[in-house]
Motif scaffolding. Structure first.
Motif, PDB file in Angstrom:
ATOM      1  N   ARG A  62       0.839  -1.213   0.000  1.00  0.00           N
ATOM      2  CA  ARG A  62       0.000   0.000   0.000  1.00  0.00           C
ATOM      3  C   ARG A  62       0.869   1.256   0.000  1.00  0.00           C
ATOM      4  O   ARG A  62       0.574   2.224  -0.715  1.00  0.00           O
ATOM      5  CB  ARG A  62      -0.962   0.015   1.203  1.00  0.00           C
ATOM      6  CG  ARG A  62      -1.818   1.259   1.279  1.00  0.00           C
ATOM      7  CD  ARG A  62      -2.726   1.443   0.081  1.00  0.00           C
ATOM      8  NE  ARG A  62      -3.216   2.832   0.041  1.00  0.00           N
ATOM      9  CZ  ARG A  62      -3.884   3.350  -0.958  1.00  0.00           C
ATOM     10  NH1 ARG A  62      -4.182   2.632  -2.015  1.00  0.00           N
ATOM     11  NH2 ARG A  62      -4.258   4.599  -0.916  1.00  0.00           N
ATOM     12  N   GLU A  66       0.824   4.228  -2.790  1.00  0.00           N
ATOM     13  CA  GLU A  66       0.688   5.654  -2.465  1.00  0.00           C
ATOM     14  C   GLU A  66       1.844   6.472  -3.036  1.00  0.00           C
ATOM     15  O   GLU A  66       1.636   7.597  -3.496  1.00  0.00           O
ATOM     16  CB  GLU A  66       0.587   5.836  -0.952  1.00  0.00           C
ATOM     17  CG  GLU A  66      -0.720   5.332  -0.390  1.00  0.00           C
ATOM     18  CD  GLU A  66      -0.775   5.316   1.127  1.00  0.00           C
ATOM     19  OE1 GLU A  66       0.263   5.562   1.795  1.00  0.00           O
ATOM     20  OE2 GLU A  66      -1.866   5.029   1.658  1.00  0.00           O
ATOM     21  N   GLN A  69       1.086   7.038  -6.634  1.00  0.00           N
ATOM     22  CA  GLN A  69       0.015   8.018  -6.780  1.00  0.00           C
ATOM     23  C   GLN A  69       0.508   9.433  -6.510  1.00  0.00           C
ATOM     24  O   GLN A  69       0.140  10.357  -7.231  1.00  0.00           O
ATOM     25  CB  GLN A  69      -1.154   7.656  -5.862  1.00  0.00           C
ATOM     26  CG  GLN A  69      -1.866   6.395  -6.312  1.00  0.00           C
ATOM     27  CD  GLN A  69      -2.951   5.973  -5.362  1.00  0.00           C
ATOM     28  OE1 GLN A  69      -2.761   5.980  -4.143  1.00  0.00           O
ATOM     29  NE2 GLN A  69      -4.096   5.599  -5.900  1.00  0.00           N
ATOM     30  N   ARG A  70       1.332   9.611  -5.492  1.00  0.00           N
ATOM     31  CA  ARG A  70       1.888  10.946  -5.209  1.00  0.00           C
ATOM     32  C   ARG A  70       2.710  11.454  -6.390  1.00  0.00           C
ATOM     33  O   ARG A  70       2.733  12.656  -6.665  1.00  0.00           O
ATOM     34  CB  ARG A  70       2.752  10.914  -3.947  1.00  0.00           C
ATOM     35  CG  ARG A  70       1.978  10.981  -2.662  1.00  0.00           C
ATOM     36  CD  ARG A  70       2.867  11.232  -1.448  1.00  0.00           C
ATOM     37  NE  ARG A  70       3.927  10.235  -1.290  1.00  0.00           N
ATOM     38  CZ  ARG A  70       3.783   9.067  -0.689  1.00  0.00           C
ATOM     39  NH1 ARG A  70       2.614   8.721  -0.183  1.00  0.00           N
ATOM     40  NH2 ARG A  70       4.811   8.231  -0.583  1.00  0.00           N
ATOM     41  N   ARG A  91      -6.514  -1.169  -1.237  1.00  0.00           N
ATOM     42  CA  ARG A  91      -7.344  -0.142  -1.876  1.00  0.00           C
ATOM     43  C   ARG A  91      -7.468   1.082  -0.987  1.00  0.00           C
ATOM     44  O   ARG A  91      -7.463   2.205  -1.482  1.00  0.00           O
ATOM     45  CB  ARG A  91      -8.727  -0.726  -2.162  1.00  0.00           C
ATOM     46  CG  ARG A  91      -9.626   0.186  -2.956  1.00  0.00           C
ATOM     47  CD  ARG A  91     -11.027  -0.365  -3.171  1.00  0.00           C
ATOM     48  NE  ARG A  91     -11.066  -1.700  -3.740  1.00  0.00           N
ATOM     49  CZ  ARG A  91     -11.417  -2.794  -3.062  1.00  0.00           C
ATOM     50  NH1 ARG A  91     -11.758  -2.743  -1.803  1.00  0.00           N
ATOM     51  NH2 ARG A  91     -11.444  -3.962  -3.654  1.00  0.00           N
ATOM     52  N   ASP A  92      -7.633   0.870   0.304  1.00  0.00           N
ATOM     53  CA  ASP A  92      -7.785   1.942   1.287  1.00  0.00           C
ATOM     54  C   ASP A  92      -8.815   2.978   0.834  1.00  0.00           C
ATOM     55  O   ASP A  92      -8.597   4.184   0.943  1.00  0.00           O
ATOM     56  CB  ASP A  92      -6.427   2.597   1.572  1.00  0.00           C
ATOM     57  CG  ASP A  92      -6.452   3.452   2.828  1.00  0.00           C
ATOM     58  OD1 ASP A  92      -7.225   3.136   3.760  1.00  0.00           O
ATOM     59  OD2 ASP A  92      -5.693   4.447   2.875  1.00  0.00           O
ATOM     60  N   ASP A  94      -9.668   3.847  -2.077  1.00  0.00           N
ATOM     61  CA  ASP A  94      -9.226   4.587  -3.257  1.00  0.00           C
ATOM     62  C   ASP A  94      -9.829   3.990  -4.535  1.00  0.00           C
ATOM     63  O   ASP A  94      -9.538   2.863  -4.907  1.00  0.00           O
ATOM     64  CB  ASP A  94      -7.697   4.513  -3.307  1.00  0.00           C
ATOM     65  CG  ASP A  94      -7.083   5.407  -4.360  1.00  0.00           C
ATOM     66  OD1 ASP A  94      -7.788   5.796  -5.307  1.00  0.00           O
ATOM     67  OD2 ASP A  94      -5.891   5.697  -4.224  1.00  0.00           O
ATOM     68  N   LYS A  95     -10.670   4.752  -5.214  1.00  0.00           N
ATOM     69  CA  LYS A  95     -11.327   4.276  -6.430  1.00  0.00           C
ATOM     70  C   LYS A  95     -10.371   4.155  -7.621  1.00  0.00           C
ATOM     71  O   LYS A  95     -10.711   3.564  -8.639  1.00  0.00           O
ATOM     72  CB  LYS A  95     -12.508   5.181  -6.784  1.00  0.00           C
ATOM     73  CG  LYS A  95     -13.616   5.107  -5.761  1.00  0.00           C
ATOM     74  CD  LYS A  95     -14.833   5.875  -6.214  1.00  0.00           C
ATOM     75  CE  LYS A  95     -15.900   5.974  -5.178  1.00  0.00           C
ATOM     76  NZ  LYS A  95     -16.353   4.774  -4.557  1.00  0.00           N
ATOM     77  N   ASP A  96      -9.172   4.711  -7.507  1.00  0.00           N
ATOM     78  CA  ASP A  96      -8.182   4.597  -8.575  1.00  0.00           C
ATOM     79  C   ASP A  96      -7.368   3.307  -8.490  1.00  0.00           C
ATOM     80  O   ASP A  96      -6.496   3.070  -9.314  1.00  0.00           O
ATOM     81  CB  ASP A  96      -7.230   5.795  -8.564  1.00  0.00           C
ATOM     82  CG  ASP A  96      -7.900   7.058  -9.088  1.00  0.00           C
ATOM     83  OD1 ASP A  96      -8.858   6.930  -9.880  1.00  0.00           O
ATOM     84  OD2 ASP A  96      -7.472   8.149  -8.702  1.00  0.00           O
ATOM     85  N   VAL A  97      -7.644   2.479  -7.483  1.00  0.00           N
ATOM     86  CA  VAL A  97      -6.998   1.171  -7.365  1.00  0.00           C
ATOM     87  C   VAL A  97      -7.996   0.129  -7.863  1.00  0.00           C
ATOM     88  O   VAL A  97      -9.083  -0.020  -7.298  1.00  0.00           O
ATOM     89  CB  VAL A  97      -6.573   0.868  -5.913  1.00  0.00           C
ATOM     90  CG1 VAL A  97      -6.012  -0.543  -5.793  1.00  0.00           C
ATOM     91  CG2 VAL A  97      -5.551   1.896  -5.435  1.00  0.00           C
TER      92      VAL A  97
END
Length: 164
Positions: A62, A66, A69-70, A91-92, A94-97
């Motif tokens: 995870r 991240e 993504q950053r 996923r936490d 996050d819809k982009d995962v």
């Protein structure tokens, strides 16, 4: 966007992940690289991992997600992601995962594992993984059969991504 190729050992996560990354012109990261030496040793000896073994591994993946993504990067990862609780960590919220579930019969998976060489995973653990697997629903993952060729699988994944 982060894609995670998921499924039990022998499903072809690495091959499909590499092909997806190639087609998406992004980086590929194999989740197995994040396993501790102790986890790899247990699997090599045919000892199933426990949730306690997996939690640090999942949190490390995870953190890598991240970081991508950053940096504003698309990336493809692999991770067995056998339980919904594992997928929730990755996923936490996050819809982009997006998970890509590589589904296959036990017979096909066993055949693939028995012909594989040089991998730390003991094929005797397949039954344990299948018993642990909580099959993701359509709300959780794109599902593709591993009976297709790797190229067909990638084509199907990309087609389903367009309709999401």
């Amino acid at each position: 966007m982060i894609l995670i190729a998921m499924g039990v050992s022998g499903a072809g996560k690495t091959r499909i992940g590499e092909l997806l990354a190639e087609r998406l012109h992004c980086e590929f990261t194999d989740g197995d690289a994040f396993h501790s030496a102790a986890n790899k040793e247990k699997m090599h000896k045919g000892i199933p991992l426990t949730d306690e073994d997996r939690w640090p591994w999942l949190r490390t993946i995870r953190a890598a997600i991240e970081a991508k993504q950053r940096a504003g990067e698309t990336a493809v990862f692999t991770c067995s992601s056998l339980k919904r609780s594992y997928r929730d960590i990755l996923r936490d919220g996050d819809k982009d995962v997006i998970f890509v579930y590589l589904e296959g019969s036990e017979a096909l998976l066993r055949e693939r594992l028995n012909s594989r060489t040089g991998h730390f995973f003991d094929p005797s653990l397949l039954k344990s993984q299948l018993d642990t697997l909580e099959v993701p629903g359509p709300d959780e993952a794109i599902e593709v059969s591993i009976s297709l060729t790797p190229e067909q699988i990638v084509d199907e994944v990309l087609k389903q991504l367009e309709t999401r």
